[in-house]
Design a protein around this motif. Structure first.
Motif, PDB file in Angstrom:
ATOM      1  N   ILE A 217      21.505  57.803  45.699  1.00 18.49           N
ATOM      2  CA  ILE A 217      21.917  58.777  46.725  1.00 18.49           C
ATOM      3  C   ILE A 217      22.099  58.019  48.033  1.00 18.49           C
ATOM      4  O   ILE A 217      21.139  57.438  48.546  1.00 18.49           O
ATOM      5  CB  ILE A 217      20.860  59.887  46.922  1.00 18.49           C
ATOM      6  CG1 ILE A 217      20.628  60.653  45.620  1.00 18.49           C
ATOM      7  CG2 ILE A 217      21.291  60.860  48.017  1.00 18.49           C
ATOM      8  CD1 ILE A 217      19.463  61.592  45.668  1.00 18.49           C
ATOM      9  N   LEU A 218      23.308  58.040  48.566  1.00 17.06           N
ATOM     10  CA  LEU A 218      23.642  57.376  49.837  1.00 17.06           C
ATOM     11  C   LEU A 218      23.084  55.954  49.922  1.00 17.06           C
ATOM     12  O   LEU A 218      22.466  55.562  50.914  1.00 17.06           O
ATOM     13  CB  LEU A 218      23.113  58.203  51.014  1.00 17.06           C
ATOM     14  CG  LEU A 218      23.818  59.527  51.303  1.00 17.06           C
ATOM     15  CD1 LEU A 218      23.069  60.320  52.352  1.00 17.06           C
ATOM     16  CD2 LEU A 218      25.253  59.289  51.747  1.00 17.06           C
TER      17      LEU A 218
ATOM     18  N   ARG B 209      20.562  54.674  48.465  1.00 16.61           N
ATOM     19  CA  ARG B 209      19.139  54.563  48.124  1.00 16.61           C
ATOM     20  C   ARG B 209      18.929  55.157  46.746  1.00 16.61           C
ATOM     21  O   ARG B 209      19.810  55.813  46.200  1.00 16.61           O
ATOM     22  CB  ARG B 209      18.262  55.280  49.164  1.00 16.61           C
ATOM     23  CG  ARG B 209      18.443  54.761  50.587  1.00 16.61           C
ATOM     24  CD  ARG B 209      17.964  53.322  50.703  1.00 16.61           C
ATOM     25  NE  ARG B 209      17.988  52.841  52.074  1.00 16.61           N
ATOM     26  CZ  ARG B 209      18.985  52.169  52.621  1.00 16.61           C
ATOM     27  NH1 ARG B 209      20.102  51.961  51.929  1.00 16.61           N
ATOM     28  NH2 ARG B 209      18.909  51.727  53.862  1.00 16.61           N
TER      29      ARG B 209
ATOM     30  N   TYR C 242      10.531  55.692  52.538  1.00 17.91           N
ATOM     31  CA  TYR C 242      11.188  56.953  52.850  1.00 17.91           C
ATOM     32  C   TYR C 242      10.341  58.139  52.371  1.00 17.91           C
ATOM     33  O   TYR C 242      10.618  59.284  52.720  1.00 17.91           O
ATOM     34  CB  TYR C 242      12.577  57.022  52.228  1.00 17.91           C
ATOM     35  CG  TYR C 242      13.568  56.055  52.827  1.00 17.91           C
ATOM     36  CD1 TYR C 242      13.200  55.179  53.848  1.00 17.91           C
ATOM     37  CD2 TYR C 242      14.876  56.009  52.395  1.00 17.91           C
ATOM     38  CE1 TYR C 242      14.095  54.289  54.393  1.00 17.91           C
ATOM     39  CE2 TYR C 242      15.791  55.125  52.938  1.00 17.91           C
ATOM     40  CZ  TYR C 242      15.394  54.268  53.936  1.00 17.91           C
ATOM     41  OH  TYR C 242      16.290  53.388  54.480  1.00 17.91           O
TER      42      TYR C 242
ATOM     43  N   LEU D 244       9.141  60.540  54.913  1.00 15.61           N
ATOM     44  CA  LEU D 244      10.077  61.585  55.347  1.00 15.61           C
ATOM     45  C   LEU D 244      10.037  62.782  54.392  1.00 15.61           C
ATOM     46  O   LEU D 244      10.062  63.940  54.820  1.00 15.61           O
ATOM     47  CB  LEU D 244      11.496  61.019  55.411  1.00 15.61           C
ATOM     48  CG  LEU D 244      11.741  59.954  56.482  1.00 15.61           C
ATOM     49  CD1 LEU D 244      12.982  59.148  56.173  1.00 15.61           C
ATOM     50  CD2 LEU D 244      11.876  60.598  57.839  1.00 15.61           C
ATOM     51  N   LEU D 245       9.957  62.471  53.096  1.00 19.06           N
ATOM     52  CA  LEU D 245       9.948  63.553  52.105  1.00 19.06           C
ATOM     53  C   LEU D 245       8.619  64.318  52.162  1.00 19.06           C
ATOM     54  O   LEU D 245       8.587  65.535  51.988  1.00 19.06           O
ATOM     55  CB  LEU D 245      10.190  62.980  50.701  1.00 19.06           C
ATOM     56  CG  LEU D 245      11.601  62.425  50.516  1.00 19.06           C
ATOM     57  CD1 LEU D 245      11.678  61.507  49.316  1.00 19.06           C
ATOM     58  CD2 LEU D 245      12.600  63.551  50.356  1.00 19.06           C
TER      59      LEU D 245
ATOM     60  N   GLU E 145       6.892  64.744  54.834  1.00 22.38           N
ATOM     61  CA  GLU E 145       6.994  65.580  56.041  1.00 22.38           C
ATOM     62  C   GLU E 145       7.788  66.860  55.736  1.00 22.38           C
ATOM     63  O   GLU E 145       7.427  67.944  56.203  1.00 22.38           O
ATOM     64  CB  GLU E 145       7.649  64.774  57.171  1.00 22.38           C
ATOM     65  CG  GLU E 145       7.934  65.535  58.440  1.00 22.38           C
ATOM     66  CD  GLU E 145       6.694  66.077  59.147  1.00 22.38           C
ATOM     67  OE1 GLU E 145       5.584  65.630  58.818  1.00 22.38           O
ATOM     68  OE2 GLU E 145       6.854  66.955  60.003  1.00 22.38           O
ATOM     69  N   MET E 146       8.838  66.719  54.944  1.00 23.58           N
ATOM     70  CA  MET E 146       9.612  67.918  54.574  1.00 23.58           C
ATOM     71  C   MET E 146       8.744  68.884  53.781  1.00 23.58           C
ATOM     72  O   MET E 146       8.804  70.104  53.980  1.00 23.58           O
ATOM     73  CB  MET E 146      10.803  67.512  53.716  1.00 23.58           C
ATOM     74  CG  MET E 146      11.938  66.970  54.500  1.00 23.58           C
ATOM     75  SD  MET E 146      13.295  66.737  53.359  1.00 23.58           S
ATOM     76  CE  MET E 146      14.155  65.480  54.189  1.00 23.58           C
TER      77      MET E 146
ATOM     78  N   MET F 165       3.962  60.379  59.916  1.00 19.79           N
ATOM     79  CA  MET F 165       5.287  59.866  59.539  1.00 19.79           C
ATOM     80  C   MET F 165       5.767  58.695  60.411  1.00 19.79           C
ATOM     81  O   MET F 165       6.151  57.647  59.856  1.00 19.79           O
ATOM     82  CB  MET F 165       6.292  61.009  59.556  1.00 19.79           C
ATOM     83  CG  MET F 165       7.676  60.618  59.120  1.00 19.79           C
ATOM     84  SD  MET F 165       8.851  61.927  59.406  1.00 19.79           S
ATOM     85  CE  MET F 165       8.958  61.950  61.174  1.00 19.79           C
ATOM     86  N   PRO F 166       5.750  58.807  61.752  1.00 14.71           N
ATOM     87  CA  PRO F 166       6.237  57.669  62.556  1.00 14.71           C
ATOM     88  C   PRO F 166       5.455  56.385  62.299  1.00 14.71           C
ATOM     89  O   PRO F 166       6.043  55.305  62.209  1.00 14.71           O
ATOM     90  CB  PRO F 166       6.033  58.151  63.994  1.00 14.71           C
ATOM     91  CG  PRO F 166       5.968  59.615  63.927  1.00 14.71           C
ATOM     92  CD  PRO F 166       5.399  59.953  62.604  1.00 14.71           C
TER      93      PRO F 166
ATOM     94  N   LEU G 289       6.528  54.917  58.875  1.00 13.10           N
ATOM     95  CA  LEU G 289       7.891  54.369  58.899  1.00 13.10           C
ATOM     96  C   LEU G 289       7.942  53.055  59.677  1.00 13.10           C
ATOM     97  O   LEU G 289       8.591  52.094  59.254  1.00 13.10           O
ATOM     98  CB  LEU G 289       8.858  55.380  59.509  1.00 13.10           C
ATOM     99  CG  LEU G 289       9.244  56.554  58.617  1.00 13.10           C
ATOM    100  CD1 LEU G 289      10.156  57.512  59.357  1.00 13.10           C
ATOM    101  CD2 LEU G 289       9.935  56.094  57.346  1.00 13.10           C
ATOM    102  N   PHE G 290       7.233  53.010  60.800  1.00  9.54           N
ATOM    103  CA  PHE G 290       7.233  51.772  61.589  1.00  9.54           C
ATOM    104  C   PHE G 290       6.509  50.648  60.869  1.00  9.54           C
ATOM    105  O   PHE G 290       6.956  49.491  60.885  1.00  9.54           O
ATOM    106  CB  PHE G 290       6.602  52.013  62.966  1.00  9.54           C
ATOM    107  CG  PHE G 290       7.629  51.975  64.040  1.00  9.54           C
ATOM    108  CD1 PHE G 290       8.253  50.787  64.372  1.00  9.54           C
ATOM    109  CD2 PHE G 290       8.012  53.118  64.690  1.00  9.54           C
ATOM    110  CE1 PHE G 290       9.229  50.749  65.342  1.00  9.54           C
ATOM    111  CE2 PHE G 290       8.992  53.100  65.648  1.00  9.54           C
ATOM    112  CZ  PHE G 290       9.596  51.901  65.982  1.00  9.54           C
TER     113      PHE G 290
ATOM    114  N   TRP H  63       8.758  49.122  58.417  1.00  2.10           N
ATOM    115  CA  TRP H  63       9.709  48.166  59.004  1.00  2.10           C
ATOM    116  C   TRP H  63       9.018  46.808  59.222  1.00  2.10           C
ATOM    117  O   TRP H  63       9.594  45.755  58.930  1.00  2.10           O
ATOM    118  CB  TRP H  63      10.236  48.729  60.319  1.00  2.10           C
ATOM    119  CG  TRP H  63      11.038  47.740  61.088  1.00  2.10           C
ATOM    120  CD1 TRP H  63      12.272  47.268  60.762  1.00  2.10           C
ATOM    121  CD2 TRP H  63      10.646  47.073  62.285  1.00  2.10           C
ATOM    122  NE1 TRP H  63      12.679  46.359  61.698  1.00  2.10           N
ATOM    123  CE2 TRP H  63      11.704  46.213  62.647  1.00  2.10           C
ATOM    124  CE3 TRP H  63       9.522  47.130  63.096  1.00  2.10           C
ATOM    125  CZ2 TRP H  63      11.659  45.414  63.769  1.00  2.10           C
ATOM    126  CZ3 TRP H  63       9.484  46.347  64.225  1.00  2.10           C
ATOM    127  CH2 TRP H  63      10.533  45.493  64.557  1.00  2.10           C
TER     128      TRP H  63
END
Lengths: 465, 195
Positions: free
Chosen positions: A66-67, A69, A126, A129-130, A132-133, A164-165, A168-169, A172
C-alpha cells in the motif's frame, strides 16, 4: 488473495457493515462467528503455499503493498492471529448477554483490525500511527451517549496520543543507528525517546492514572475490552522492537529497566488496590498489576521470560472478561459500583458477585485458579534472580488480595433475614458459570492452554530462540 | 527571503497558539486554529513540496469545519473553565514561559536536525503550547484543541525527517479522526442511546 485482506480488511469491512445493525443477537452472532472463523483459518491455513482442492487452487500471499509500504502477515504470525481472534470471539460472544453487542462489536472489531494492522505494517514504526487510530476509535466505546465524557477518557486519549510522536521519532533515530551502530550519543537519544514512548503506551507508572479512572467511569465491559486489547498490542509492539534491534535486546541495562518498571507497577497497583472502595477501580488496579507482571516476565533471561509472558495472556483474558462482565451486571442493578452501593449484592446477584470475586482471585494469584500456576513460575524465576524483587511482587499481590477480601466482605454484608435470589438472566448465568469453570479448569490443568501458546514465541525470530 | 517568511509563520504560530489559549468563544477558537494551520502549512512547505504541504492545510481546515459544524448545531455550547482576569493572566504568563523555553530548546534542535531555527521553534512552540493547553483544561473542546496543536507541532518537526506519502496520509486521517472524536465528545451528553 493476501493475508492482510483476510485478517485486516475483512474484519474492518465487517465492522462497517455491523455498525448500522440494530439487532443485538444478530450482531453478536455474526461477529463472534466471523472472529471464530478468522481464528480457525489462522490456525489451519498455510500462507504462501498453494492449497489445492480438485481443480481449485488458492494461495494466500503474506504481503500486501500500500503506497510503497507493506502489510506483512507471514506463517510465523499465525499463532498470534489465532490468539487475537479467538479472544475477540470470547469478548463478542459474551457481549450480547449484557446487551453490549451493538455498542462494543462494530467498534471492537474495527479496533482489533487496526491493531492487527499495527503488528503487520512494514516499516513497523508506522504501527504507532495505527495504534493511535485505534485509540481514537475507542473514544465512542468508552463514552456512551447521554453521558458527559469523564476525566479517565481524556487522560487515556492524551497519554496514548503522546506516545505516538516519541515512538515515531525514536524510529527515525533507530534507522540512523542501523547505519551507524557505533554512535553512542544517537543510541542514548533513541533509547530515551523510545522509553518515553513506551512509558505512555504501556501505561507504566506514573502515566497509568487513567486506568482506574476509566474502569470507574466507563462502561465496565468496554473498559475491560480496551484494557485487554491495548496493553497486549502495545506489549507485542514493544517485543517487536526488542526482536528487531540487537543492541536494544542485548543492552545490559534492559533487564533492570524492565524489573524497575514492572515492580513499580505491581507495587503501586497492588498497594493502591488494598485501599479502594470501588469495584471498578479495583479492576483498574488489577490491570496495572498485570502489566507489571508482563514486564517482570520479560525481564527473565532466556526463553523462559517470553514463554511466561505468553502464558500470562490466557488467564488474563478470561479473568478480565469475567470480571468486567460481572461488574457490568452489578452496575446495572445498583446506582454505582462504590462499596456503599453494592453491599449485600451477593444475595440478589450471586452469579455476578461470585464471578467478580473468582476473577479477582485468579488475578491475585489464588491457588487452584487460572492465574496461579503462571504466577508461581514467575515468582520462582524472580526469586532466583533477586529475593528483593520477589518480595516486592509478593507485597503487590498481597495488596490485591486485601482488595479482594474487602470486596468479598462488602458483597456478603447483608442481614441474615434477606433471602437468596438470582436476578441475573439465563444467558448471564450460563456465561458466568462457563467462565468460572474455565478459570478453575485452567488452574487445575494449565497445560491445556499450551497448544495455543506453544508456537507464539516463534513469532519473534530472535527473542524466541 | 524564505527564512524571513519562516519567521513570520513561526510568529503567527506564537500568536495563534496564545490566542487559542486565551479565547473564550468557540468561533474565535476555531478561526484561530484555522490560522494556525496556515502557519503550519508554511513551515512544512520549507521541507516538503507545496502539494504535500497543502494536505496539512486542507486537513486542518477540514478539522475546523467538522468541529465548527458540531458546535453550531450543539444545544450546549462549551463554557470556559476559569474566570477573567486570573485565568487569562496566568495563561499569558505561562505562554510566555513556554515560548522562551521552546526558543532555547529550538536552537539545539535546529543544530541537531540541521533545520532552520524558525521551523524548529515553530514546531516546538506548538508542541509546548499544546501541552500547556492540555494541562490547564479538562473541557472536551479544549482538550481536542490542545491535542490538535500538539500534533501540528509534531508534524512540522517530523516533516523535516520523513517525507513518506503514507505517513502524511495516516497523520491526516489521525487529525480527522481526532476532530470526529472531539465532535462526538461534544455531542455525547445530548445524544440518546438508540433503542
Amino acid at each position: 488473495m493476501s493475508a492482510a485482506l483476510i485478517w485486516i480488511f475483512l474484519p474492518f469491512g465487517l465492522a462497517l457493515i455491523l455498525g448500522p445493525l440494530r439487532n443485538e443477537r444478530l450482531t453478536a452472532g455474526l461477529a463472534s462467528g466471523a472472529s471464530f472463523i478468522l481464528a480457525l483459518t489462522a490456525w489451519l491455513l498455510p500462507l504462501d503455499t498453494a492449497i489445492r482442492a480438485g481443480t481449485f487452487s488458492l494461495k494466500i500471499a503474506s504481503s500486501l503493498e500500500i503506497l510503497g509500504r507493506y502489510l506483512i502477515l507471514n506463517s510465523a504470525d499465525r499463532p498470534l492471529l489465532t490468539l487475537i481472534y479467538a479472544t475477540t470471539c470470547f469478548w463478542f460472544t459474551a457481549a450480547a448477554a449484557i446487551k453490549m453487542a451493538q455498542r462494543l462489536i462494530p467498534l471492537g472489531l474495527g479496533i482489533t483490525a487496526l491493531l492487527v494492522a499495527s503488528l503487520a505494517v512494514e516499516p513497523f514504526l508506522y504501527a504507532a500511527l495505527l495504534i493511535e487510530m485505534a485509540v481514537l476509535l475507542a473514544v465512542p466505546l468508552l463514552s456512551p451517549p447521554d453521558h458527559a465524557p469523564a476525566r479517565g477518557l481524556f487522560r487515556f486519549l492524551i497519554f496514548q496520543t503522546l506516545a505516538m510522536p516519541f515512538i515515531l521519532f525514536s524510529g527515525w533515530l533507530l534507522t540512523g543507528i542501523e547505519a551507524n551502530p557505533g554512535d553512542l550519543a544517537l543510541v542514548m537519544q533513541a533509547a530515551v525517546l523510545l522509553g518515553l514512548g513506551f512509558t505512555f503506551l504501556l501505561a507504566i507508572f506514573p502515566f497509568n492514572t487513567w486506568i482506574p479512572l476509566l474502569t470507574e467511569e466507563a462502561p465496565p465491559y468496554s473498559a475491560g475490552f480496551i484494557l485487554w486489547t491495548f496493553p497486549t498490542t502495545a506489549l507485542l509492539f514493544a517485543l517487536g522492537f526488542l526482536d528487531r534491534y540487537s543492541w536494544l535486546r542485548t543492552a545490559p541495562q534492559l533487564p533492570n529497566i524492565l524489573i524497575i518498571a514492572g515492580l513499580l507497577m505491581v507495587l503501586s497497583g497492588g498497594l493502591l488496590a488494598a485501599f479502594q472502595r470501588h469495584l471498578g477501580r479495583l479492576l483498574g488496579y488489577a490491570v496495572i498489576v498485570e502489566g507489571g507482571f508482563s514486564l517482570l516476565a520479560l525481564s527473565l533471561s532466556g526463553t523462559t521470560g517470553l514463554n511466561l509472558f505468553f502464558l500470562l495472556l490466557i488467564p488474563r483474558v478470561f479473568s478480565l472478561g469475567i470480571w468486567s462482565f460481572s461488574i457490568s451486571i452489578l452496575k446495572e442493578h445498583s446506582p454505582s459500583l462504590r462499596f456503599s452501593e453494592v453491599k449485600g449484592l451477593m444475595r440478589t446477584l450471586p452469579f455476578a458477585a461470585a464471578g467478580a470475586l473468582l476473577a479477582h482471585m485468579s488475578l491475585a494469584g489464588v491457588p487452584l485458579l487460572a492465574g496461579f500456576p503462571i504466577r508461581q513460575a514467575l515468582w520462582e524465576g524472580l526469586a532466583r534472580q533477586s529475593f528483593g524483587v520477589a518480595f516486592g511482587v509478593l507485597i503487590g499481590s498481597l495488596g490485591l488480595l486485601i482488595g479482594l477480601i474487602r470486596s468479598l466482605a462488602v458483597l456478603c454484608m447483608v442481614p441474615e433475614s434477606r433471602r437468596w435470589e438470582a436476578r441475573e438472566s439465563w444467558p448471564e448465568r450460563i456465561f458466568l458459570t462457563l467462565g468460572a469453570l474455565a478459570l478453575i479448569i485452567l488452574g487445575l490443568f494449565p497445560q491445556w492452554a499450551t497448544p495455543l501458546l506453544v508456537r507464539l514465541p516463534s513469532v519473534f525470530e530472535h527473542l524466541g530462540q | 527571503m524564505l527564512e524571513i517568511l519562516n519567521w513570520i509563520a513561526a510568529l503567527l504560530a506564537l500568536g495563534t497558539s496564545i490566542g487559542l489559549l486565551l479565547s473564550r468563544d468557540w468561533r474565535w477558537g476555531l478561526a484561530i486554529l484555522a490560522a494556525q494551520y496556515l502557519s503550519m502549512f508554511w513551515l512544512v512547505n520549507y521541507h516538503w513540496p507545496a502539494s504535500m504541504a497543502a494536505v496539512k492545510l486542507v486537513t486542518g481546515w477540514m478539522v475546523c469545519a467538522a468541529l465548527g459544524a458540531t458546535l453550531r448545531g450543539s444545544t450546549q455550547p462549551p463554557t470556559s473553565g476559569t474566570a477573567w482576569p486570573e485565568g487569562r493572566l496566568f495563561r499569558l504568563l505561562a505562554s510566555g514561559l513556554v515560548a522562551l523555553a521552546t526558543f532555547a530548546l529550538a536552537q539545539r534542535a535546529a543544530t541537531w536536525l540541521s533545520i532552520d531555527l524558525a521551523v524548529a521553534w515553530g514546531s516546538l512552540l506548538l508542541v509546548g503550547m499544546g501541552l500547556l493547553h492540555l494541562g490547564v483544561t479538562a473541557q472536551p473542546l479544549r482538550v481536542i484543541l490542545g491535542l490538535l496543536t500538539l500534533l501540528a507541532g509534531f508534524e512540522i518537526l517530523y516533516a523535516t525527517v520523513e517525507s513518506s506519502v503514507l505517513v502524511a496520509a495516516l497523520l491526516s486521517i489521525i487529525n480527522l479522526c481526532l476532530a470526529l472524536a472531539g465532535a462526538y465528545l461534544l455531542d455525547a451528553p445530548t445524544l440518546e442511546e438508540s433503542a
